[in-house]
Design an enzyme around this catalytic site. Structure first.
Site, PDB file in Angstrom:
ATOM      1  N   THR A   1       0.875  -1.173   0.000  1.00  0.00           N
ATOM      2  CA  THR A   1       0.000   0.000   0.000  1.00  0.00           C
ATOM      3  C   THR A   1       0.908   1.218   0.000  1.00  0.00           C
ATOM      4  O   THR A   1       1.344   1.675   1.053  1.00  0.00           O
ATOM      5  CB  THR A   1      -0.911   0.001   1.252  1.00  0.00           C
ATOM      6  OG1 THR A   1      -1.247  -1.344   1.601  1.00  0.00           O
ATOM      7  CG2 THR A   1      -2.166   0.783   1.018  1.00  0.00           C
TER       8      THR A   1
ATOM      9  N   GLY B   1       9.267  -1.832   5.116  1.00  0.00           N
ATOM     10  CA  GLY B   1      10.413  -1.219   4.453  1.00  0.00           C
ATOM     11  C   GLY B   1      10.181   0.271   4.287  1.00  0.00           C
ATOM     12  O   GLY B   1       9.425   0.889   5.044  1.00  0.00           O
TER      13      GLY B   1
ATOM     14  N   SER C   1       6.495   1.639   3.795  1.00  0.00           N
ATOM     15  CA  SER C   1       5.664   1.310   4.949  1.00  0.00           C
ATOM     16  C   SER C   1       6.061   2.127   6.172  1.00  0.00           C
ATOM     17  O   SER C   1       5.223   2.478   6.998  1.00  0.00           O
ATOM     18  CB  SER C   1       5.784  -0.187   5.263  1.00  0.00           C
ATOM     19  OG  SER C   1       5.467  -0.951   4.119  1.00  0.00           O
TER      20      SER C   1
ATOM     21  N   GLN D   1      13.525 -15.063  -4.221  1.00  0.00           N
ATOM     22  CA  GLN D   1      14.403 -14.311  -3.324  1.00  0.00           C
ATOM     23  C   GLN D   1      13.696 -13.806  -2.069  1.00  0.00           C
ATOM     24  O   GLN D   1      14.336 -13.389  -1.111  1.00  0.00           O
ATOM     25  CB  GLN D   1      15.033 -13.132  -4.082  1.00  0.00           C
ATOM     26  CG  GLN D   1      16.011 -13.577  -5.158  1.00  0.00           C
ATOM     27  CD  GLN D   1      16.367 -12.476  -6.143  1.00  0.00           C
ATOM     28  OE1 GLN D   1      17.205 -11.634  -5.862  1.00  0.00           O
ATOM     29  NE2 GLN D   1      15.714 -12.479  -7.294  1.00  0.00           N
ATOM     30  N   ARG D   2      12.387 -13.823  -2.092  1.00  0.00           N
ATOM     31  CA  ARG D   2      11.618 -13.396  -0.918  1.00  0.00           C
ATOM     32  C   ARG D   2      11.166 -14.584  -0.078  1.00  0.00           C
ATOM     33  O   ARG D   2      10.548 -14.393   0.966  1.00  0.00           O
ATOM     34  CB  ARG D   2      10.371 -12.624  -1.360  1.00  0.00           C
ATOM     35  CG  ARG D   2      10.666 -11.360  -2.127  1.00  0.00           C
ATOM     36  CD  ARG D   2       9.393 -10.570  -2.403  1.00  0.00           C
ATOM     37  NE  ARG D   2       9.709  -9.330  -3.062  1.00  0.00           N
ATOM     38  CZ  ARG D   2      10.146  -8.235  -2.439  1.00  0.00           C
ATOM     39  NH1 ARG D   2      10.310  -8.255  -1.126  1.00  0.00           N
ATOM     40  NH2 ARG D   2      10.445  -7.133  -3.106  1.00  0.00           N
TER      41      ARG D   2
ATOM     42  N   ILE E   1      14.340  -7.084   1.890  1.00  0.00           N
ATOM     43  CA  ILE E   1      15.436  -7.851   1.293  1.00  0.00           C
ATOM     44  C   ILE E   1      16.479  -6.923   0.698  1.00  0.00           C
ATOM     45  O   ILE E   1      17.562  -7.371   0.329  1.00  0.00           O
ATOM     46  CB  ILE E   1      14.936  -8.811   0.191  1.00  0.00           C
ATOM     47  CG1 ILE E   1      14.310  -8.048  -0.984  1.00  0.00           C
ATOM     48  CG2 ILE E   1      13.958  -9.827   0.737  1.00  0.00           C
ATOM     49  CD1 ILE E   1      14.094  -8.913  -2.211  1.00  0.00           C
ATOM     50  N   ASP E   2      16.172  -5.634   0.601  1.00  0.00           N
ATOM     51  CA  ASP E   2      17.076  -4.718  -0.094  1.00  0.00           C
ATOM     52  C   ASP E   2      18.133  -4.094   0.813  1.00  0.00           C
ATOM     53  O   ASP E   2      19.116  -3.541   0.321  1.00  0.00           O
ATOM     54  CB  ASP E   2      16.258  -3.591  -0.746  1.00  0.00           C
ATOM     55  CG  ASP E   2      15.378  -4.100  -1.869  1.00  0.00           C
ATOM     56  OD1 ASP E   2      15.866  -4.958  -2.638  1.00  0.00           O
ATOM     57  OD2 ASP E   2      14.231  -3.659  -1.987  1.00  0.00           O
TER      58      ASP E   2
ATOM     59  N   GLU F   1      17.863  -5.516 -10.975  1.00  0.00           N
ATOM     60  CA  GLU F   1      16.708  -5.172 -11.816  1.00  0.00           C
ATOM     61  C   GLU F   1      16.768  -3.731 -12.312  1.00  0.00           C
ATOM     62  O   GLU F   1      16.336  -3.420 -13.416  1.00  0.00           O
ATOM     63  CB  GLU F   1      15.408  -5.325 -11.001  1.00  0.00           C
ATOM     64  CG  GLU F   1      14.990  -6.736 -10.710  1.00  0.00           C
ATOM     65  CD  GLU F   1      13.863  -6.744  -9.684  1.00  0.00           C
ATOM     66  OE1 GLU F   1      12.963  -7.588  -9.814  1.00  0.00           O
ATOM     67  OE2 GLU F   1      13.899  -5.918  -8.745  1.00  0.00           O
TER      68      GLU F   1
ATOM     69  N   HIS G   1      10.817 -13.989  -7.519  1.00  0.00           N
ATOM     70  CA  HIS G   1      10.254 -13.949  -6.158  1.00  0.00           C
ATOM     71  C   HIS G   1      10.801 -15.018  -5.237  1.00  0.00           C
ATOM     72  O   HIS G   1      10.536 -14.972  -4.037  1.00  0.00           O
ATOM     73  CB  HIS G   1       8.731 -14.029  -6.229  1.00  0.00           C
ATOM     74  CG  HIS G   1       8.106 -12.702  -6.516  1.00  0.00           C
ATOM     75  ND1 HIS G   1       8.199 -12.093  -7.735  1.00  0.00           N
ATOM     76  CD2 HIS G   1       7.429 -11.835  -5.716  1.00  0.00           C
ATOM     77  CE1 HIS G   1       7.575 -10.931  -7.706  1.00  0.00           C
ATOM     78  NE2 HIS G   1       7.105 -10.750  -6.499  1.00  0.00           N
TER      79      HIS G   1
END
Lengths: 360, 360, 360, 360
Positions: free
Chosen positions: A74, A110, A113, A284-285, A134-135, A230, A282
């Site tokens: 969101t 993150g 959020s 990776q998550r 994850i970043d 990416e 994904h």
């Protein structure tokens, strides 16, 4: 005390481990506590959807990937806009918070959020943030949970590619998550032994990339592995205005599903090498969190509970020099931590001969 | 330049990754370099056994466990004593060093090995130390390579035990490496979700341990998991003199192969519970290094090469605040980093309800 | 005796394990043996490029992915055509074989490679084939080495997707290797708990796929996972002639890099669901072989050596009822094993409610 | 229909995967079904402790180790004896079965548990057995679920030991589960590249073992790895009567916690080599099931449901030639499958030079 908790944004490993830390510690420190878990991130807070979480709900979830509460993206911008029925989302969240007579809200999130978390804090709610992504791109903390688990998955992919690449003699491109920040690509690239690492913060010159491949080939190496984020961009692209770049990337996307496919075509055209693309995406998550994340998440969770007991709000838990501390949400909201091209780790990578595509 | 390198002491993961970092960076930074790899640690230096290492020797070893040079445990005390043929080992090492006209010696080692490295430095050799050990007990650095890989193996063991323990309803004891320092046990215990963590630095009371088990049982938990370090001691034992303790442990060893078996018997006698022991043992030193260690080892290796280029000797590479820096060997030799019972991480573990067996 | 060996076609796990089995057993059974490893598959045999392999070359490679000899894809059709310089490849191979006075040639290969092996056998060479491929599509054997290791990698991908899918509530498509045969997709799909499995042998109806997704959604499931083989086709496509299909697939490829992206778009359009694509790609060929493959490859290798000692040639080693046996190359060359839509395993998958997209 | 289900005996991986297969297929095939899960194996059936299992209880457990129902070891002998309160256990089980008006009982168990299942079948209950055990020692089936997952854990242990062994130059002994049957040790030993494999079915001569170690040492190998089953016995011991052997083993146990420690001492005394022991222990029963087991367990579960629908009782599901079939419980109860010293796989291992300690 009455505590709300939610997980927001792209999911990652150790969300459950963190909630376990919060929940077990709250029950342990306070004895008398009611915990409300909001479903699917801020959505649950907006639309008053939650479940009460007992002590036992926090058992057995340390190693589970994903989040038992669900999550949703969101964006901050969206949060400030009314929903389809004209509902003011911020007011709705405040209403739910007050209706449940919460003493505080714990947000695992993150960048975006935590911006929302800061907004709620400014609106008078008691909020505590936990650094999830994850970043590892959150400002104000040395580490975020999820990062090393994602590094593990991306590194595994490079490891697998390594053996097959060595057998065939090819160029392999592994596309790693990270639209704005290349830390995940940098760490996975180093851990997997990539020969070339391309990140958004260091625009690359396709000729430098091809030169590195040619040098490796000339020196007898049978293959080259490129780890590309990416969001990696070329030097030319880095000179565009934000608007021009957006337009160009949209054009590119019509021809190539992602940056790795575009790079592959360029390398093939310029070097004649056979190029293969792998997109772990994904994965990776997902999967179980690695021990680093489990320990870190557990510590973060415990300290979040301690802050609640101390009624210290408006902060994000943070790792500094191996200790868990706090930073004001207001100080970090909306700021990014990125790959510093002049940092030690980049220089060290270059000492080994790894190319970032920025050689003159 | 002419550089010697050796791996000494108990082996661990990422020794090869570190050497790869040193070797690749040396070839890259200096171009003209000769690297001599001594076999089986200081033994190779004493007895002039080595192999010249080409650039290609450092390729493809990033993920390999063990050490391609071999290692041996040669305690500091032993180093100072003449060998069976009356050879003065220190003089022999200096002789080999000079015979090969080395500009410096890189030592990958833990506590004892770096003490010897410091001795050689004091004797006039140019020495650079790299912090190796699964115990993370080196003074002067936030981290040692090998630690997180060993945490991974030990955590995997606890994970496996977790599922089987839950099925049967028992007490399980997992014995984790660490004779003097409990950091490995602490981290693996936290990561694996152990209920009780026993480390040498925090002497335990068997009654506190059994009380915790009884409480868990009473609250409906089907099982309890104890992570115990090899060198964990009871409160009573902690009151003995060093000599008395040594004698007592020798006595214990006659009846129990290790501390976990002794604890198992005590718990069985006091609680009537069925207790099972698992000893992952040397597996904790083996297998592939985890990404954390690969990145860290690579960085350490690169900086070691940079120090050699700068001719900055007599130091150990060290991690401080996520940057690689150096500390004088003289400042750290012989000192240990241990679990601080008052540290944040121990307190956080206790907040979750984990017992260290030291409750009154 | 003098034995040649080569690895041909797409690489996979356990190639080295198999060669280790052959080499160790040959040295052990024959004592006096010379082993010639041809480089990069048939290329090495054609162009006389090889290395002599000592006993020690076969040590320490049991767990290594890839192939220490390198490999190349040299399609059967290409083998029969002269090279750029007009060289007759088959004659060239025979020449190398005779020049080295080989007693036999061991070929580790899949479908195409074993067709070439059979050709060489018909041309009078002594050939032994070993069943290699991640696809398990070789006729005449219950299993090929590489299959279960690839299943592991593909299953890991689905596992990771599972946790992230559960958090977000989406449709995830995982594209698994297999252009003609869906066994890898079937096994990984079952092992990973996919809800829908699409394989080339069972053409799918997009409406049946979407119906299954809708049913899951209606019954409260937050997500659906589709495992699709690279070569999966729709019912409509299955009605085309071979030529028409080829043309259509070429068209599709212009818009979508692979079948998974095409399916994603169709599902999004028909259901409005958010769909994500993951392509593990060549990682499925890499990494360490799983224990199943190591045991199987070791056994195959030992029996190959025994056949050589017995001078039984013109055969492929094969697994039948858990025993290693042989089948004539002539009987299996050019034949495929595929997913039988009426087999037990497909029926069992359907009993669980897994959709193959072929429901009426 | 009304179906009872229980998991009995030592736990292993894929118990949950099998129950998922049974449950999902039952709901899918029958629509209208009531499933009763008995707690802690036969105990739950005896003492009427169970929980009703909804469709959703079978979701999300495919990859979970352990058993969501709990298990207990209730030996066949014990089953036939009255309990402390004089309760006839067999009658109690029949009573619970009838009270719940069950149509059948599904038992996931190994040797002992299936003997009890057969007894219940003879007593008139409708029983279906599923072949569970890490030992793969069940007669009448090619495979049991749990076996390959345990092989994975044991192989991982040997892998880890391999790298550390190579660094140090020692003899390492890895003790693998299996009191009566050595299949797990044989497969893990082969998969891990053990040099010596000792199993109960092939009594070993300590001199043959030491000779093999000496040969390896003489040929330049730095280490030897011994995989030994818990129940391995020497040639001398194999000549004792059952009673004498039992007495001797009890004596040994006073000095050594297990067979590996005893062997270590013997090798140290006879060869002077430094020997290290690793005991993975119960980790072999834990962790996630490997894909092989997940597929196999899912298939077994589906076929169990099909048999229930067909009302075919008194059988165990079994793997024969890659198809799931059934065998009468009466035909297999109490019979063991063991390592055949003359089987292909043992001969193949010997071809590679692996010693079983039985050389003359």
């Amino acid at each position: 005390m009455r505590v709300g908790i939610l997980t927001s944004g792209g999911d990652c490993q150790a969300l459950n481990a963190t909630m376990r830390g919060v929940g077990k510690s709250l029950y342990n420190l306070l004895g008398d506590v009611e915990i409300y878990g909001f479903l699917d991130g801020y959505k649950g807070l907006i639309y008053d959807e939650y479940r009460k979480m007992e002590r036992s709900d926090f058992s057995g979830i340390l190693t589970e990937g994903g989040t038992i509460l669900g999550t949703s993206r969101t964006p901050f911008k969206q949060i400030r806009e009314p929903d389809a029925n004209g509902l003011d989302k911020v007011e709705a969240m405040k209403h739910t918070y007050r209706k449940l007579r919460l003493d505080c809200l714990v947000v695992l999130g993150g960048n975006g959020s935590l911006k929302t978390a800061n907004l709620l804090s400014e609106e008078g709610l008691n909020v505590i943030g936990c650094p999830k992504t994850i970043d590892n791109d959150l400002y104000g903390t040395d580490m975020t949970f999820g990062f090393y688990s994602a590094v593990q998955v991306a590194t595994n992919a490079i490891d697998c590619i390594h053996t097959t690449a060595a057998s065939h003699g090819r160029v392999f491109i592994v596309e790693i998550m990270g639209h704005k920040v290349g830390l995940l690509t940098l760490y996975a690239g180093l851990a997997g032994g990539a020969d070339i690492i391309l990140v958004p913060e260091i625009p690359y010159d396709i000729n430098a990339v091809c030169k590195k491949i040619a040098e490796r080939h000339a020196s007898g190496s049978r293959f080259s592995i490129v780890a590309i984020a990416e969001g990696a961009i070329s030097k030319d692209e880095s000179k565009l205005t934000k608007k021009e770049l957006k337009k160009k990337l949209a054009e590119d996307r019509k021809n190539h599903p992602s940056v790795a496919y575009k790079l592959a075509k360029e390398i093939e055209e310029k070097t004649g090498a056979e190029v293969r693309v792998t997109v772990p995406g994904h994965t990776q998550r997902g999967g179980q969190p690695v021990p680093y994340d489990r320990v870190f998440a557990t510590r973060i969770g415990a300290e979040a509970a301690r802050m609640i007991k101390k009624e210290k709000y408006g902060v994000m838990l943070s790792l500094k020099n191996n200790e868990i501390t706090t930073v004001p949400l207001a100080d970090i909201a909306g700021k990014l931590k990125t790959v510093d091209p002049d940092s030690g780790i980049v220089k060290e990578a270059k000492m080994l001969g790894i190319s970032f595509g920025d050689e003159e």
